[in-house]
Design a protein around this motif. Structure first.
Motif, PDB file in Angstrom:
ATOM      1  N   UNK A 192      43.149 -26.457  56.366  1.00 13.49           N
ATOM      2  CA  UNK A 192      42.695 -27.779  55.982  1.00 13.49           C
ATOM      3  C   UNK A 192      42.861 -28.041  54.506  1.00 13.49           C
ATOM      4  N   UNK A 193      42.171 -29.060  54.052  1.00 14.74           N
ATOM      5  CA  UNK A 193      42.206 -29.491  52.655  1.00 14.74           C
ATOM      6  C   UNK A 193      40.899 -29.114  51.981  1.00 14.74           C
ATOM      7  N   UNK A 194      41.006 -28.525  50.803  1.00 13.32           N
ATOM      8  CA  UNK A 194      39.825 -28.108  50.068  1.00 13.32           C
ATOM      9  C   UNK A 194      40.085 -28.259  48.571  1.00 13.32           C
ATOM     10  N   UNK A 195      39.035 -28.506  47.821  1.00 13.81           N
ATOM     11  CA  UNK A 195      39.157 -28.586  46.371  1.00 13.81           C
ATOM     12  C   UNK A 195      39.216 -27.203  45.750  1.00 13.81           C
ATOM     13  N   UNK A 196      39.824 -27.119  44.588  1.00 12.84           N
ATOM     14  CA  UNK A 196      39.883 -25.857  43.858  1.00 12.84           C
ATOM     15  C   UNK A 196      38.483 -25.286  43.682  1.00 12.84           C
ATOM     16  N   UNK A 197      38.370 -23.990  43.912  1.00 12.00           N
ATOM     17  CA  UNK A 197      37.086 -23.323  43.846  1.00 12.00           C
ATOM     18  C   UNK A 197      36.370 -23.233  45.173  1.00 12.00           C
ATOM     19  N   UNK A 198      36.858 -23.941  46.163  1.00 10.68           N
ATOM     20  CA  UNK A 198      36.241 -23.944  47.473  1.00 10.68           C
ATOM     21  C   UNK A 198      36.696 -22.780  48.333  1.00 10.68           C
ATOM     22  N   UNK A 199      36.264 -22.801  49.592  1.00 12.88           N
ATOM     23  CA  UNK A 199      36.529 -21.707  50.518  1.00 12.88           C
ATOM     24  C   UNK A 199      37.013 -22.224  51.859  1.00 12.88           C
ATOM     25  N   UNK A 237      39.466 -20.694  45.873  1.00 16.75           N
ATOM     26  CA  UNK A 237      40.835 -21.148  46.110  1.00 16.75           C
ATOM     27  C   UNK A 237      41.405 -21.878  44.899  1.00 16.75           C
ATOM     28  N   UNK A 238      42.697 -21.683  44.702  1.00 16.44           N
ATOM     29  CA  UNK A 238      43.437 -22.296  43.609  1.00 16.44           C
ATOM     30  C   UNK A 238      44.549 -23.169  44.169  1.00 16.44           C
ATOM     31  N   UNK A 239      45.004 -24.160  43.398  1.00 15.36           N
ATOM     32  CA  UNK A 239      46.134 -24.969  43.860  1.00 15.36           C
ATOM     33  C   UNK A 239      47.364 -24.125  44.211  1.00 15.36           C
ATOM     34  N   UNK A 240      47.550 -22.999  43.542  1.00 10.66           N
ATOM     35  CA  UNK A 240      48.674 -22.115  43.820  1.00 10.66           C
ATOM     36  C   UNK A 240      48.599 -21.481  45.209  1.00 10.66           C
ATOM     37  N   UNK A 241      47.443 -21.544  45.843  1.00  9.73           N
ATOM     38  CA  UNK A 241      47.291 -21.017  47.195  1.00  9.73           C
ATOM     39  C   UNK A 241      47.806 -21.977  48.262  1.00  9.73           C
ATOM     40  N   UNK A 242      48.160 -23.181  47.866  1.00  7.77           N
ATOM     41  CA  UNK A 242      48.660 -24.167  48.816  1.00  7.77           C
ATOM     42  C   UNK A 242      49.934 -23.668  49.482  1.00  7.77           C
ATOM     43  N   UNK A 243      49.928 -23.621  50.807  1.00  7.21           N
ATOM     44  CA  UNK A 243      51.057 -23.103  51.565  1.00  7.21           C
ATOM     45  C   UNK A 243      50.764 -23.242  53.046  1.00  7.21           C
ATOM     46  N   UNK A 249      47.318 -25.022  54.527  1.00  8.07           N
ATOM     47  CA  UNK A 249      46.201 -24.934  53.597  1.00  8.07           C
ATOM     48  C   UNK A 249      46.601 -25.673  52.331  1.00  8.07           C
ATOM     49  N   UNK A 250      45.826 -26.669  51.966  1.00 13.64           N
ATOM     50  CA  UNK A 250      46.101 -27.457  50.771  1.00 13.64           C
ATOM     51  C   UNK A 250      44.892 -27.407  49.851  1.00 13.64           C
ATOM     52  N   UNK A 251      45.129 -27.002  48.617  1.00 13.46           N
ATOM     53  CA  UNK A 251      44.066 -26.899  47.620  1.00 13.46           C
ATOM     54  C   UNK A 251      44.351 -27.904  46.518  1.00 13.46           C
ATOM     55  N   UNK A 252      43.466 -28.847  46.336  1.00 12.95           N
ATOM     56  CA  UNK A 252      43.637 -29.880  45.332  1.00 12.95           C
ATOM     57  C   UNK A 252      42.956 -29.480  44.032  1.00 12.95           C
ATOM     58  N   UNK A 253      43.525 -29.917  42.918  1.00 13.53           N
ATOM     59  CA  UNK A 253      42.982 -29.596  41.612  1.00 13.53           C
ATOM     60  C   UNK A 253      41.999 -30.644  41.147  1.00 13.53           C
TER      61      UNK A 253
END
Length: 114
Positions: A10-17, A84-90, A110-114
């Motif tokens: 899913x979609x999560x903000x940076x720092x989330x889980x 989680x970091x934006x670099x984890x987006x994949x 998995x999408x991590x927004x900054x």
């Protein structure tokens, strides 16, 4: 004849889980090993974490933030992703080795927004 069913992306903000799950079915044998790979656009697919015979292995980029675990009775592998970091987006792919053959899940975004 082995199927891997993934969930939890899913979609999560940076720092989330997020917690990913993958269930292997269709075989009498328990997977010899299970793991998670990921692939970002334009990049090679890379190993994120794996577990075999109780031993775990992590990519340096996720070590300390991600935890892989396994429920052998359910042929299920989990990936707990924290900080989680934006670099984890994949796209994250579940992988299993059953006897001598390799199987792959369909992938989950998995999408991590900054």
């Amino acid at each position: 004849q082995v199927q891997l069913v993934e969930s939890g992306g899913g979609l999560v903000q940076a720092g989330g889980s997020l917690r990913l799950s993958c269930v292997a079915s269709g075989s009498t044998f328990s997977p010899r090993a299970m793991g998670w790979y990921r692939q970002a656009p334009g990049k090679q697919r890379e190993l994120v974490a794996s577990i075999r015979s109780g031993s775990t292995n992590y990519a340096d980029s996720v070590n300390g933030r991600f935890t892989i675990s396994r429920d052998n009775a359910k042929n299920t592998v989990y990936l707990q992703m924290n900080s989680l970091k934006p670099e984890d987006t994949a796209v994250y792919y579940c992988h299993a080795v059953v006897v001598i053959r390799d199987y792959w899940g369909q992938g989950t975004q998995v999408t991590v927004s900054s």
